[in-house]
Write an enzyme that holds these catalytic residues in place. Structure first.
Site, PDB file in Angstrom:
ATOM      1  N   HIS A 184      -6.698  62.571  65.369  1.00 35.35           N
ATOM      2  CA  HIS A 184      -6.012  61.270  65.318  1.00 35.35           C
ATOM      3  C   HIS A 184      -4.667  61.356  66.049  1.00 35.35           C
ATOM      4  O   HIS A 184      -3.602  61.381  65.427  1.00 35.35           O
ATOM      5  CB  HIS A 184      -5.815  60.898  63.849  1.00 35.35           C
ATOM      6  CG  HIS A 184      -5.380  59.493  63.605  1.00 35.35           C
ATOM      7  ND1 HIS A 184      -4.258  58.944  64.186  1.00 35.35           N
ATOM      8  CD2 HIS A 184      -5.919  58.513  62.850  1.00 35.35           C
ATOM      9  CE1 HIS A 184      -4.138  57.702  63.778  1.00 35.35           C
ATOM     10  NE2 HIS A 184      -5.122  57.416  62.972  1.00 35.35           N
ATOM     11  N   GLU A 289      -7.806  58.557  69.965  1.00 39.51           N
ATOM     12  CA  GLU A 289      -8.307  59.584  69.056  1.00 39.51           C
ATOM     13  C   GLU A 289      -9.733  59.948  69.463  1.00 39.51           C
ATOM     14  O   GLU A 289     -10.551  59.065  69.665  1.00 39.51           O
ATOM     15  CB  GLU A 289      -8.284  59.010  67.631  1.00 39.51           C
ATOM     16  CG  GLU A 289      -6.997  58.221  67.335  1.00 39.51           C
ATOM     17  CD  GLU A 289      -7.101  57.312  66.112  1.00 39.51           C
ATOM     18  OE1 GLU A 289      -8.025  57.489  65.301  1.00 39.51           O
ATOM     19  OE2 GLU A 289      -6.247  56.413  65.983  1.00 39.51           O
TER      20      GLU A 289
HETATM   21  O1  LIG Z   1      -2.829  55.163  57.563  1.00 38.90           O
HETATM   22  P1  LIG Z   1      -3.872  56.198  57.919  1.00 38.90           P
HETATM   23  O2  LIG Z   1      -4.754  56.574  56.768  1.00 38.90           O
HETATM   24  O3  LIG Z   1      -3.246  57.417  58.551  1.00 38.90           O
HETATM   25  O4  LIG Z   1      -4.801  55.549  59.005  1.00 38.90           O
HETATM   26  C1  LIG Z   1      -4.281  55.068  60.212  1.00 38.90           C
HETATM   27  C2  LIG Z   1      -5.389  54.453  61.067  1.00 38.90           C
HETATM   28  O5  LIG Z   1      -6.309  55.465  61.405  1.00 38.90           O
HETATM   29  C3  LIG Z   1      -7.347  55.083  62.311  1.00 38.90           C
HETATM   30  O6  LIG Z   1      -6.838  54.823  63.573  1.00 38.90           O
HETATM   31  C4  LIG Z   1      -8.129  53.899  61.778  1.00 38.90           C
HETATM   32  O7  LIG Z   1      -9.018  53.382  62.761  1.00 38.90           O
HETATM   33  C5  LIG Z   1      -7.211  52.809  61.301  1.00 38.90           C
HETATM   34  O8  LIG Z   1      -7.992  51.820  60.632  1.00 38.90           O
HETATM   35  C6  LIG Z   1      -6.146  53.340  60.377  1.00 38.90           C
HETATM   36  O9  LIG Z   1      -5.271  52.290  59.993  1.00 38.90           O
END
Ligand SMILES: O=P(O)(O)OC[C@H]1O[C@H](O)[C@H](O)[C@@H](O)[C@@H]1O
Length: 315
Positions: A184, A289
């Protein structure tokens, strides 16, 4: 688990300067003679910093927690074994969003001067850091929620021509398991309004902003003008490129993976995240990602899966 030598530092002892490695406050920090460097936090094996040509390539929130109290908001959190909120009817269903890898304390397995795969340089021009996580090392809550015997080795290779991050997943148990994985990555950019992303043209994506409907990327260039949360699947092109002002800034090459998420929280979502600072930091980041998140990967006992990325920064 195979362990490379564990030198505390590869220090110059006369002759040509060599890469160096040291540990400090729960982080492993490696540098090349060129000045390029990488920092990995043992919590989550989260890459916190990758500098090349004197420039930081990753974005980390000013309010990111680095004390293990929650996943790091920024850098390269590792998503495993489930992406997003796990479906309740799946074996990962009791795990938190994005699984447990980013919430676990990893072990530093050591460093080696590596033949860095597809990165051109090797030997003294690169350094590989290995991190491990196994079933025995995760929290009791995670063990109870996902009772499979596994071993992860995450290899972070810093080379003068880029950064490679590869996750190797092995099923060490006697029953098969299913997983998803994702790196990510929060890339640092100068100005989101001048960013464009190439390499996703003609690809299908699940648009989480449009009720998870499937769309097709008809425009070969993606521009970010509001909250975006898309899961591009089965991507034919290996490389996704981030351009700033029309000039190549970062290339992300998928290795053994064919999905990519493109995410920017924009104004309201950033406001809602207590660990996202400054609040207008969404202008300085874009998450591109790489992963295997469309459906599930299955590993039979003894089998392994490997996937990751090579990132290259342009001046
Ligand atoms: O806030 P987190 O759990 O780190 O997730 C952050 C983001 O991760 C990814 O990119 C998902 O596609 C998003 O839907 C999410 O909001």
């Amino acid at each position: 688990m195979d362990r490379p030598n564990k030198p505390s530092a590869i220090s110059p002892a006369g002759g040509a300067p060599k890469p160096s490695v040291h540990t400090e406050q729960g982080k492993v920090i490696a540098s090349l003679p060129t000045g390029d460097s990488v920092q990995v936090l043992l919590f989550g094996a989260t890459v916190l910093s990758w500098k090349s040509n004197g420039r930081e390539n990753l974005w980390v929130s000013d309010a990111a927690k680095l004390d293990g109290s929650k996943p790091v908001r920024g850098g390269v959190p590792l998503v495993f074994p489930a992406f997003g909120p796990p479906p309740k009817d799946h074996a990962t269903g009791k795990l938190p969003q994005h699984g447990f890898a980013r919430n676990s304390h990893w072990e530093y397995l050591g460093s080696s001067s590596s033949e860095s795969g597809k990165l051109a340089s090797g030997g003294d021009d690169s350094i590989k850091l290995d991190f491990g996580l196994s079933h025995a090392q995760i929290s009791d809550d995670a063990k109870n929620a996902w009772p499979y015997d596994f071993s992860l080795v995450y290899s972070v290779t810093l080379a003068k021509d880029g950064l490679q991050t590869m996750l190797n997943i092995q099923n060490k148990g006697d029953k098969s398991f299913e997983f998803q994985m994702l790196l990510h990555t929060y890339f640092r950019i100068d100005d989101i309004s001048k960013v464009s992303i190439n390499g996703l043209g003609s690809t299908s994506y699940i648009d989480k902003m449009l009720n998870a409907t499937t769309q097709t990327q008809t425009d070969p260039t993606v521009r970010i003008t509001g909250e975006v949360d898309r899961v591009y699947t089965d991507i034919k092109q290996d490389t996704t490129s981030i351009l700033q002002d029309g000039k190549p800034r970062l290339d992300v090459v998928r290795e053994g993976l064919s999905d990519s998420v493109v995410w920017n929280p924009w104004i309201e979502k950033a406001k809602g995240m207590s660990d996202f600072e400054p609040k207008d930091g969404y202008k300085k980041m874009i998450a591109v990602e790489v992963g295997a998140v469309d459906g599930w990967q299955k590993l039979e006992p003894g089998e392994t899966f490997e996937g990751g990325m090579i990132c290259k920064a342009h001046l």
